[in-house]
Design a protein around this motif. Structure first.
Motif, PDB file in Angstrom:
ATOM      1  N   VAL A  50      -4.976   1.558  -1.431  1.00 35.47           N
ATOM      2  CA  VAL A  50      -6.309   1.785  -0.902  1.00 35.47           C
ATOM      3  C   VAL A  50      -6.843   3.113  -1.431  1.00 35.47           C
ATOM      4  N   LYS A  51      -8.099   3.120  -1.811  1.00 31.86           N
ATOM      5  CA  LYS A  51      -8.726   4.312  -2.383  1.00 31.86           C
ATOM      6  C   LYS A  51      -9.824   4.823  -1.454  1.00 31.86           C
ATOM      7  N   ASN A  52      -9.902   6.132  -1.309  1.00 39.92           N
ATOM      8  CA  ASN A  52     -10.974   6.767  -0.550  1.00 39.92           C
ATOM      9  C   ASN A  52     -12.173   6.947  -1.489  1.00 39.92           C
ATOM     10  N   VAL A  53     -13.181   6.085  -1.326  1.00 43.24           N
ATOM     11  CA  VAL A  53     -14.369   6.149  -2.186  1.00 43.24           C
ATOM     12  C   VAL A  53     -15.494   6.931  -1.509  1.00 43.24           C
ATOM     13  N   GLY A  54     -15.190   7.563  -0.376  1.00 42.53           N
ATOM     14  CA  GLY A  54     -16.175   8.383   0.307  1.00 42.53           C
ATOM     15  C   GLY A  54     -16.088   9.836  -0.116  1.00 42.53           C
ATOM     16  N   ASP A  55     -16.697  10.723   0.684  1.00 40.20           N
ATOM     17  CA  ASP A  55     -16.721  12.139   0.314  1.00 40.20           C
ATOM     18  C   ASP A  55     -16.054  13.037   1.363  1.00 40.20           C
ATOM     19  N   GLN A  56     -15.262  12.432   2.270  1.00 40.39           N
ATOM     20  CA  GLN A  56     -14.511  13.196   3.254  1.00 40.39           C
ATOM     21  C   GLN A  56     -13.084  12.643   3.330  1.00 40.39           C
ATOM     22  N   PRO A  57     -12.101  13.491   3.674  1.00 37.09           N
ATOM     23  CA  PRO A  57     -10.721  13.003   3.798  1.00 37.09           C
ATOM     24  C   PRO A  57     -10.592  11.935   4.881  1.00 37.09           C
ATOM     25  N   ILE A  58      -9.651  11.028   4.665  1.00 38.85           N
ATOM     26  CA  ILE A  58      -9.397   9.950   5.631  1.00 38.85           C
ATOM     27  C   ILE A  58      -7.956  10.046   6.119  1.00 38.85           C
ATOM     28  N   PRO A  78      -3.513  13.120   4.780  1.00 31.95           N
ATOM     29  CA  PRO A  78      -4.922  12.770   4.582  1.00 31.95           C
ATOM     30  C   PRO A  78      -5.160  12.266   3.152  1.00 31.95           C
ATOM     31  N   ILE A  79      -5.921  11.186   3.024  1.00 38.99           N
ATOM     32  CA  ILE A  79      -6.283  10.650   1.711  1.00 38.99           C
ATOM     33  C   ILE A  79      -7.590  11.313   1.295  1.00 38.99           C
ATOM     34  N   LEU A  80      -7.510  12.178   0.311  1.00 39.56           N
ATOM     35  CA  LEU A  80      -8.685  12.934  -0.116  1.00 39.56           C
ATOM     36  C   LEU A  80      -9.651  12.046  -0.894  1.00 39.56           C
ATOM     37  N   PRO A  81     -10.927  12.436  -0.999  1.00 38.15           N
ATOM     38  CA  PRO A  81     -11.888  11.645  -1.764  1.00 38.15           C
ATOM     39  C   PRO A  81     -11.396  11.392  -3.192  1.00 38.15           C
ATOM     40  N   GLY A  82     -11.456  10.144  -3.610  1.00 39.36           N
ATOM     41  CA  GLY A  82     -11.023   9.767  -4.959  1.00 39.36           C
ATOM     42  C   GLY A  82      -9.537   9.498  -5.082  1.00 39.36           C
ATOM     43  N   LYS A  83      -8.762   9.776  -4.031  1.00 38.00           N
ATOM     44  CA  LYS A  83      -7.315   9.593  -4.085  1.00 38.00           C
ATOM     45  C   LYS A  83      -6.907   8.235  -3.496  1.00 38.00           C
ATOM     46  N   ILE A  84      -5.640   7.861  -3.752  1.00 35.73           N
ATOM     47  CA  ILE A  84      -5.138   6.547  -3.345  1.00 35.73           C
ATOM     48  C   ILE A  84      -4.003   6.689  -2.345  1.00 35.73           C
ATOM     49  N   GLY A  85      -4.023   5.861  -1.329  1.00 33.73           N
ATOM     50  CA  GLY A  85      -2.946   5.777  -0.354  1.00 33.73           C
ATOM     51  C   GLY A  85      -2.302   4.401  -0.412  1.00 33.73           C
ATOM     52  N   VAL A  86      -1.231   4.228   0.339  1.00 34.83           N
ATOM     53  CA  VAL A  86      -0.477   2.977   0.314  1.00 34.83           C
ATOM     54  C   VAL A  86      -0.185   2.521   1.741  1.00 34.83           C
ATOM     55  N   ILE A  87      -0.342   1.230   1.970  1.00 35.70           N
ATOM     56  CA  ILE A  87       0.082   0.608   3.222  1.00 35.70           C
ATOM     57  C   ILE A  87       1.106  -0.455   2.862  1.00 35.70           C
ATOM     58  N   LYS A  88       2.337  -0.246   3.306  1.00 41.18           N
ATOM     59  CA  LYS A  88       3.446  -1.133   2.952  1.00 41.18           C
ATOM     60  C   LYS A  88       3.745  -2.077   4.107  1.00 41.18           C
ATOM     61  N   ALA A  89       3.866  -3.375   3.792  1.00 42.23           N
ATOM     62  CA  ALA A  89       4.185  -4.382   4.797  1.00 42.23           C
ATOM     63  C   ALA A  89       5.473  -5.098   4.404  1.00 42.23           C
ATOM     64  N   VAL A  90       6.422  -5.172   5.332  1.00 42.62           N
ATOM     65  CA  VAL A  90       7.692  -5.849   5.093  1.00 42.62           C
ATOM     66  C   VAL A  90       7.811  -7.007   6.082  1.00 42.62           C
ATOM     67  N   TYR A  91       7.869  -8.236   5.560  1.00 43.33           N
ATOM     68  CA  TYR A  91       7.975  -9.426   6.405  1.00 43.33           C
ATOM     69  C   TYR A  91       9.417  -9.906   6.418  1.00 43.33           C
ATOM     70  N   ASN A  92      10.008  -9.973   7.605  1.00 44.76           N
ATOM     71  CA  ASN A  92      11.383 -10.437   7.762  1.00 44.76           C
ATOM     72  C   ASN A  92      11.367 -11.941   7.985  1.00 44.76           C
ATOM     73  N   SER A  93      11.838 -12.702   6.996  1.00 44.48           N
ATOM     74  CA  SER A  93      11.761 -14.158   7.052  1.00 44.48           C
ATOM     75  C   SER A  93      12.972 -14.805   7.728  1.00 44.48           C
ATOM     76  N   THR A  94      13.923 -14.013   8.182  1.00 41.62           N
ATOM     77  CA  THR A  94      15.136 -14.559   8.806  1.00 41.62           C
ATOM     78  C   THR A  94      14.794 -15.356  10.056  1.00 41.62           C
ATOM     79  N   GLY A  95      15.241 -16.619  10.097  1.00 45.76           N
ATOM     80  CA  GLY A  95      14.998 -17.471  11.256  1.00 45.76           C
ATOM     81  C   GLY A  95      13.562 -17.907  11.424  1.00 45.76           C
ATOM     82  N   ARG A  96      12.738 -17.825  10.359  1.00 49.02           N
ATOM     83  CA  ARG A  96      11.323 -18.181  10.456  1.00 49.02           C
ATOM     84  C   ARG A  96      10.928 -19.147   9.341  1.00 49.02           C
TER      85      ARG A  96
END
Length: 260
Positions: A50-58, A78-96
């Motif tokens: 995800v990228k902060n395309v605004g003009d204030q930190p997120i 804080p994700i500064l303007p123009g910088k990139i952050g990461v959201i990591k999702a781990v799905y546990n498929s055991t028994g599903r």
């Protein structure tokens, strides 16, 4: 007097507009990720960039999955303007077994304070085997490693160490690393590029935290959408010794500290 009030009102409006505009805004590379069909027991993992395309930190305040089967982690700084952050999702498929479609709610101080991401796919049998035509195999992404072994040398018990592997997609379609498996459950991973294009190279980082002593050889299975070899294996080696920090704590003080 009226003219002065008019000017003051106009200045207040301009200030209010500027204040509203001065805010961070999140822009996701993609909002839905499809893992396709995975074998039961796989820890299917994806990193939303995800990228902060605004003009204030997120600041991302929280990431809430729709069920306990999904474990999130995210950029805490804080994700500064123009910088990139990461959201990591781990799905546990055991028994599903069967199809899944999970929501992940992201809360932040961005212009849109709440945004929803999705992961989906289908969980097949543990010994998932699928028949593909020669044409499908020829068009498949292909995962290639420069080396399949990494020797850490001496490590302390409980010490986190990182092994870096250069990988390349020698196939024709985008390559995605979907998860890792190890007998010790002490290995996590990160890829420098979420989707590796045909002919592109990337760096695969494996973080290893040994909890057993002496010589260790951890076999790590790399799960990907390479249909020809979806379960390539790497080997992590280390000579694991007792933590030096624990020994130093026992030596503190003038008198020896007895074991209790």
């Amino acid at each position: 007097m009226i003219r002065k009030q008019y000017v003051l009102t106009l200045l207040c409006l301009i200030f209010a507009v500027c204040t509203v505009k001065a805010q961070g805004e999140l822009s996701f590379e993609k909002e839905t990720h499809d893992f396709g069909t995975i074998a039961e027991g796989t820890l299917a993992t994806y990193e939303f960039r995800v990228k902060n395309v605004g003009d204030q930190p997120i600041i991302i305040a929280s990431v809430q999955p729709s069920c306990g089967c999904t474990t999130p982690s995210w950029t805490k700084e804080p994700i500064l303007p123009g910088k990139i952050g990461v959201i990591k999702a781990v799905y546990n498929s055991t028994g599903r077994p069967g199809p899944f479609h999970k929501a992940i709610t992201v809360s932040s101080n961005a212009t849109a304070p709440t945004q929803v991401l999705y992961i989906k796919g289908e969980v097949g049998p543990k010994d998932l085997k699928t028949s593909y035509t020669p044409e499908q195999k020829a068009k498949s992404p292909r995962l290639a490693f420069g080396s399949t072994n990494y020797n850490f040398g001496k490590l302390e018990k409980g010490q986190k160490a990182i092994a870096r592997f250069t990988i390349k997609n020698t196939g024709l379609q985008p390559l995605m690393i979907q998860g890792v498996k190890s007998a010790c459950n002490c290995v996590n991973y990160r890829v420098s590029v979420p989707e590796i294009k045909a002919g592109q190279t990337a760096v695969l980082e494996l973080s290893y935290m040994p909890m057993l002593l002496n010589e260790q050889n951890e076999v790590v299975t790399i799960l990907s959408n390479d249909i020809v070899m979806p379960n390539l294996r790497l080997t992590l080696k280390a000579n694991v010794v007792e933590s030096l920090a624990s020994k130093n704590m026992l030596r503190e003080g003038k008198e020896p500290v007895p074991f209790r």
